[in-house]
Scaffold this active site. Structure first.
Site, PDB file in Angstrom:
ATOM      1  N   THR A  77       0.838  -1.210   0.000  1.00  0.00           N
ATOM      2  CA  THR A  77       0.000   0.000   0.000  1.00  0.00           C
ATOM      3  C   THR A  77       0.872   1.258   0.000  1.00  0.00           C
ATOM      4  OG1 THR A  77      -1.684  -1.204   1.237  1.00  0.00           O
ATOM      5  CG2 THR A  77      -1.842   1.199   1.263  1.00  0.00           C
ATOM      6  N   VAL A  78       1.831   1.316   0.919  1.00  0.00           N
ATOM      7  CA  VAL A  78       2.602   2.558   1.094  1.00  0.00           C
ATOM      8  C   VAL A  78       3.715   2.682   0.045  1.00  0.00           C
ATOM      9  CG1 VAL A  78       3.933   3.957   2.723  1.00  0.00           C
ATOM     10  CG2 VAL A  78       2.099   2.483   3.578  1.00  0.00           C
ATOM     11  N   ARG A  89       8.840  -8.838  -2.002  1.00  0.00           N
ATOM     12  CA  ARG A  89       9.005 -10.297  -2.033  1.00  0.00           C
ATOM     13  C   ARG A  89       8.724 -10.879  -3.417  1.00  0.00           C
ATOM     14  NH1 ARG A  89       5.754 -11.409   3.449  1.00  0.00           N
ATOM     15  NH2 ARG A  89       4.357 -10.100   2.246  1.00  0.00           N
ATOM     16  N   GLU A 100       7.560  10.927   9.120  1.00  0.00           N
ATOM     17  CA  GLU A 100       6.257  11.611   9.151  1.00  0.00           C
ATOM     18  C   GLU A 100       5.100  10.649   8.922  1.00  0.00           C
ATOM     19  OE1 GLU A 100       4.077  14.010  10.253  1.00  0.00           O
ATOM     20  OE2 GLU A 100       5.698  15.345   9.637  1.00  0.00           O
ATOM     21  N   GLY A 157      -0.967   9.162   9.384  1.00  0.00           N
ATOM     22  CA  GLY A 157      -1.029   9.170   7.921  1.00  0.00           C
ATOM     23  C   GLY A 157      -0.579  10.466   7.295  1.00  0.00           C
ATOM     24  N   ILE A 180      -1.328  13.555   7.972  1.00  0.00           N
ATOM     25  CA  ILE A 180      -1.254  14.784   8.784  1.00  0.00           C
ATOM     26  C   ILE A 180       0.212  15.070   9.127  1.00  0.00           C
ATOM     27  CG2 ILE A 180      -1.956  15.900  10.936  1.00  0.00           C
ATOM     28  CD1 ILE A 180      -4.298  13.947  11.127  1.00  0.00           C
ATOM     29  N   GLY A 232      -6.838  -1.283   2.593  1.00  0.00           N
ATOM     30  CA  GLY A 232      -5.407  -1.025   2.827  1.00  0.00           C
ATOM     31  C   GLY A 232      -5.147  -0.214   4.086  1.00  0.00           C
ATOM     32  N   LYS A 286       2.074   4.926  17.957  1.00  0.00           N
ATOM     33  CA  LYS A 286       2.066   6.315  17.470  1.00  0.00           C
ATOM     34  C   LYS A 286       2.109   7.300  18.640  1.00  0.00           C
ATOM     35  CE  LYS A 286      -0.496   4.969  13.351  1.00  0.00           C
ATOM     36  NZ  LYS A 286      -1.852   4.655  12.865  1.00  0.00           N
ATOM     37  N   GLY A 302      -4.028   4.548   4.500  1.00  0.00           N
ATOM     38  CA  GLY A 302      -4.302   4.346   3.073  1.00  0.00           C
ATOM     39  C   GLY A 302      -3.167   4.882   2.213  1.00  0.00           C
TER      40      GLY A 302
HETATM   41  P1  NDP Z   1       1.846  -4.010   2.854  1.00  0.00           P
HETATM   42  O1  NDP Z   1       1.673  -5.330   3.503  1.00  0.00           O
HETATM   43  O2  NDP Z   1       0.838  -3.517   1.911  1.00  0.00           O
HETATM   44  O3  NDP Z   1       3.274  -3.987   2.094  1.00  0.00           O
HETATM   45  C1  NDP Z   1       4.426  -4.541   2.636  1.00  0.00           C
HETATM   46  C2  NDP Z   1       5.452  -4.660   1.536  1.00  0.00           C
HETATM   47  O4  NDP Z   1       6.660  -5.172   2.081  1.00  0.00           O
HETATM   48  C3  NDP Z   1       5.034  -5.632   0.408  1.00  0.00           C
HETATM   49  O5  NDP Z   1       5.326  -5.045  -0.835  1.00  0.00           O
HETATM   50  C4  NDP Z   1       5.909  -6.864   0.630  1.00  0.00           C
HETATM   51  O6  NDP Z   1       6.267  -7.523  -0.559  1.00  0.00           O
HETATM   52  C5  NDP Z   1       7.133  -6.224   1.245  1.00  0.00           C
HETATM   53  N1  NDP Z   1       7.892  -7.165   2.051  1.00  0.00           N
HETATM   54  C6  NDP Z   1       7.474  -7.897   3.104  1.00  0.00           C
HETATM   55  N2  NDP Z   1       8.486  -8.636   3.579  1.00  0.00           N
HETATM   56  C7  NDP Z   1       9.557  -8.396   2.788  1.00  0.00           C
HETATM   57  C8  NDP Z   1      10.890  -8.866   2.752  1.00  0.00           C
HETATM   58  N3  NDP Z   1      11.326  -9.756   3.636  1.00  0.00           N
HETATM   59  N4  NDP Z   1      11.703  -8.385   1.795  1.00  0.00           N
HETATM   60  C9  NDP Z   1      11.262  -7.487   0.899  1.00  0.00           C
HETATM   61  N5  NDP Z   1      10.022  -6.981   0.890  1.00  0.00           N
HETATM   62  C10 NDP Z   1       9.174  -7.437   1.829  1.00  0.00           C
HETATM   63  O7  NDP Z   1       2.087  -2.975   4.039  1.00  0.00           O
HETATM   64  P2  NDP Z   1       1.789  -1.414   4.038  1.00  0.00           P
HETATM   65  O8  NDP Z   1       2.272  -0.803   2.798  1.00  0.00           O
HETATM   66  O9  NDP Z   1       0.387  -1.191   4.468  1.00  0.00           O
HETATM   67  O10 NDP Z   1       2.694  -0.950   5.278  1.00  0.00           O
HETATM   68  C11 NDP Z   1       4.078  -0.750   5.171  1.00  0.00           C
HETATM   69  C12 NDP Z   1       4.561   0.025   6.390  1.00  0.00           C
HETATM   70  O11 NDP Z   1       3.892   1.277   6.455  1.00  0.00           O
HETATM   71  C13 NDP Z   1       4.272  -0.652   7.733  1.00  0.00           C
HETATM   72  O12 NDP Z   1       5.287  -0.324   8.636  1.00  0.00           O
HETATM   73  C14 NDP Z   1       2.955  -0.006   8.169  1.00  0.00           C
HETATM   74  O13 NDP Z   1       2.770  -0.050   9.563  1.00  0.00           O
HETATM   75  C15 NDP Z   1       3.210   1.403   7.701  1.00  0.00           C
HETATM   76  N6  NDP Z   1       2.029   2.227   7.478  1.00  0.00           N
HETATM   77  C16 NDP Z   1       0.970   1.756   6.746  1.00  0.00           C
HETATM   78  C17 NDP Z   1      -0.110   2.576   6.499  1.00  0.00           C
HETATM   79  C18 NDP Z   1      -1.283   2.124   5.705  1.00  0.00           C
HETATM   80  O14 NDP Z   1      -2.273   2.873   5.619  1.00  0.00           O
HETATM   81  N7  NDP Z   1      -1.258   0.947   5.090  1.00  0.00           N
HETATM   82  C19 NDP Z   1      -0.151   3.955   7.006  1.00  0.00           C
HETATM   83  C20 NDP Z   1       1.025   4.356   7.742  1.00  0.00           C
HETATM   84  C21 NDP Z   1       2.057   3.511   7.966  1.00  0.00           C
HETATM   85  P3  NDP Z   1       5.171  -8.242  -1.505  1.00  0.00           P
HETATM   86  O15 NDP Z   1       4.271  -7.157  -1.996  1.00  0.00           O
HETATM   87  O16 NDP Z   1       5.966  -8.822  -2.597  1.00  0.00           O
HETATM   88  O17 NDP Z   1       4.474  -9.231  -0.635  1.00  0.00           O
HETATM   89  N1  HSE Z   2      -3.253   0.588  10.395  1.00  0.00           N
HETATM   90  C1  HSE Z   2      -3.002   1.972  10.563  1.00  0.00           C
HETATM   91  C2  HSE Z   2      -4.305   2.693  10.835  1.00  0.00           C
HETATM   92  C3  HSE Z   2      -2.357   2.525   9.335  1.00  0.00           C
HETATM   93  O1  HSE Z   2      -5.365   2.109  10.585  1.00  0.00           O
HETATM   94  O2  HSE Z   2      -4.277   3.818  11.310  1.00  0.00           O
HETATM   95  C4  HSE Z   2      -1.936   3.970   9.462  1.00  0.00           C
HETATM   96  O3  HSE Z   2      -0.877   4.110  10.358  1.00  0.00           O
END
Ligand code: NDP
Ligand code: HSE
Length: 432
Positions: A15-16, A47, A132, A137, A139, A190, A208, A305
């Site tokens: 997602t991010v 991955r 940040e 998110g 903000i 997401g 947080k 998101g």
């Molecule tokens: P996702 O699960 O959507 O994405 C995680 C990504 O990491 C995937 O692309 C995955 O690969 C990759 N990954 C996992 N393990 C490995 C590894 N061993 N080596 C290489 N790549 C790896 O997570 P998010 O994007 O939602 O979250 C990412 C971070 O951002 C987290 O720390 C989360 O807490 C934080 N965050 C998320 C928010 C949200 O709204 N989703 C908001 C704010 C922070 P693959 O796609 O191939 O499986």
């Molecule tokens: N899982 C977190 C939330 C993502 O729902 O707020 C943003 O940090």
């Protein structure tokens, strides 16, 4: 443009990560204009190489192992967007800093557990540690605390810090939907963590809050100091009773200076319907910060998101491209010290209690006696419907009492005949 590009390696394309790449591509010209140099993604890691991520990876080097990004001399900044408090995410950030690269991360779990150590590593390396996106998110609350409000002694901050929980509570209230169905939807959108119990059990909001408290009060991130309670026990009936009583239920994180130290807690709260935070709904987050010079400031925006989080990651990259360097938690890392902890047992305030009671005479007299014995006075009692010898909810609001007295009284009430479930307590916060 003559300045060399900022070369970015992105680890994680979920997602991010995918969102970040999209924004870097969509606003490449605008970002280059603002930074005075190009923000150039050069390599990525995830991955599954063949996965469709909704964004082209053409022209980018693929690394099966994200640690390759940290070792690559052609990369200036590593964006860690994988997640997890340890393992590959931690190893990647540590190695990147050791190798003289800046680090941008959205990983609040990592920062909550290792924030102070990473800040020291960044300072030693003379590189930025920027996060940040880790809190609220889109903000820009970290920037606000470290820069815009830097002239203030912060007295308290509180807010809605988890988009998933706020989305669930909102959907339950407005659509009368079940908790688990709404959670599944938040996952699909997401918003949720890889393990959604981090969201619904208050852990993510706790991560947080610990980061916010460190940034606001200038101390080490101390996740162990945060009292945690999630939203699993909040029922539709509680949400309806709250509205009837003039309140709305929100999962809040609260960090406050007290005479005993810094109080840090996350739990469902009833807030007055007229409070601005009561109408922050859906995936929106809000953070209220009170400073001695500025007074009250309120920040609101989408808390989770793709778009909002990518917005925050790219803002950090832009700061780095501009050469704008600020200590990670607002004071030099070498000066970060443990914040004194204020115990939750000393909190004093009103609350709501729901009892599931066998509908027969005399039971409430016993409940009232337990409250009296702990010097707690009742403000109101509400029972809807009559069902002799069946179980009915009875709700009370209680005047200000200490947390310790409340917990003792509720433990005693739970033992009375005719009380069929543990009493459920939701603290009332008016922030008056
Ligand atoms: P996702 O699960 O959507 O994405 C995680 C990504 O990491 C995937 O692309 C995955 O690969 C990759 N990954 C996992 N393990 C490995 C590894 N061993 N080596 C290489 N790549 C790896 O997570 P998010 O994007 O939602 O979250 C990412 C971070 O951002 C987290 O720390 C989360 O807490 C934080 N965050 C998320 C928010 C949200 O709204 N989703 C908001 C704010 C922070 P693959 O796609 O191939 O499986
Ligand atoms: N899982 C977190 C939330 C993502 O729902 O707020 C943003 O940090």
């Amino acid at each position: 443009m003559t300045a060399s590009p900022l070369r970015i390696g992105i680890a994680g394309l979920g997602t991010v990560g995918a969102g970040t790449l999209k924004v870097l591509r969509a606003h490449a010209d605008l970002l280059a204009l603002r930074a005075g140099r190009e923000l150039k993604p050069v390599a990525v890691s995830a991955r599954a190489r063949g996965k469709n991520r909704g964004v082209s990876l053409d022209g980018l080097r693929w690394c099966d192992d994200p640690l390759q990004l940290a070792a690559d001399p052609e990369i200036d900044v590593v964006a860690e967007l994988i997640g997890g408090s340890d393992g590959i995410a931690r190893g990647l950030c540590e190695l990147a800093l050791r190798n003289g690269k800046h680090v941008v991360t959205a990983n609040k779990a990592l920062l909550a557990h290792h924030g102070a150590a990473l800040a020291r590593a960044a300072e030693t390396a003379g590189r930025a540690l920027a996060f940040e996106a880790a809190v609220a998110g889109g903000i820009p609350i970290i920037k606000a605390l470290r820069e815009g409000l830097a002239a203030n002694r912060i007295t308290q901050l509180y807010g809605i810090l988890n988009g998933t929980c706020n989305y669930i509570l909102t959907q339950m209230r407005t659509e009368g939907r079940e908790f688990s169905a709404v959670l599944a939807e938040a996952q699909k959108l997401g918003y949720a963590e890889a393990d959604p119990s981090f969201d619904v059990d208050g852990i993510d909001a706790g991560h947080k809050l610990a980061i916010l408290a460190a940034s606001a009060f200038g101390g080490e991130v101390d996740f162990g100091a945060v009292s945690l309670e999630g939203i699993r026990h909040v029922t539709l009936a509680d949400i309806r009773f709250a509205e009837e009583l003039g309140y709305r239920i929100k999962l809040l994180g609260i960090a406050r200076r007290t005479e005993l130290g810094i109080e840090q807690r996350v739990h469902p709260c009833m807030v007055p319907l007229a409070a601005p935070i009561a109408s922050v709904d859906g995936v929106y987050n809000a953070v209220v910060v009170e400073g001695d010079s500025v007074g009250t400031t309120v920040f609101e925006g989408r808390g989770a998101g793709e778009g909002p989080t990518a917005s925050a990651v790219v803002a950090d990259l832009l700061d780095i491209a501009r050469g704008h360097k600020i200590p990670a938690f607002g004071v030099p890392a070498a000066r970060l010290a443990k914040l004194p902890r204020a115990p939750l047992a000393k909190r004093k305030g009103p609350c709501y209690v729901r009892l599931m009671v066998v509908d027969r005479p005399g039971i409430f007299a016993a409940v009232a006696a337990s409250l009296r014995d702990h010097q707690i006075s009742m403000e109101s009692v509400l029972q809807r419907g009559r069902a002799p010898d069946a179980v009915v909810p009875v709700v009370m609001t209680l005047h200000e009492a200490t947390e310790a007295a409340l917990q003792q009284a509720l433990a005693e009430i739970a033992r009375h005949d005719g009380i069929v479930e543990p009493p459920r307590m939701i603290r009332i916060e008016t922030f008056a």
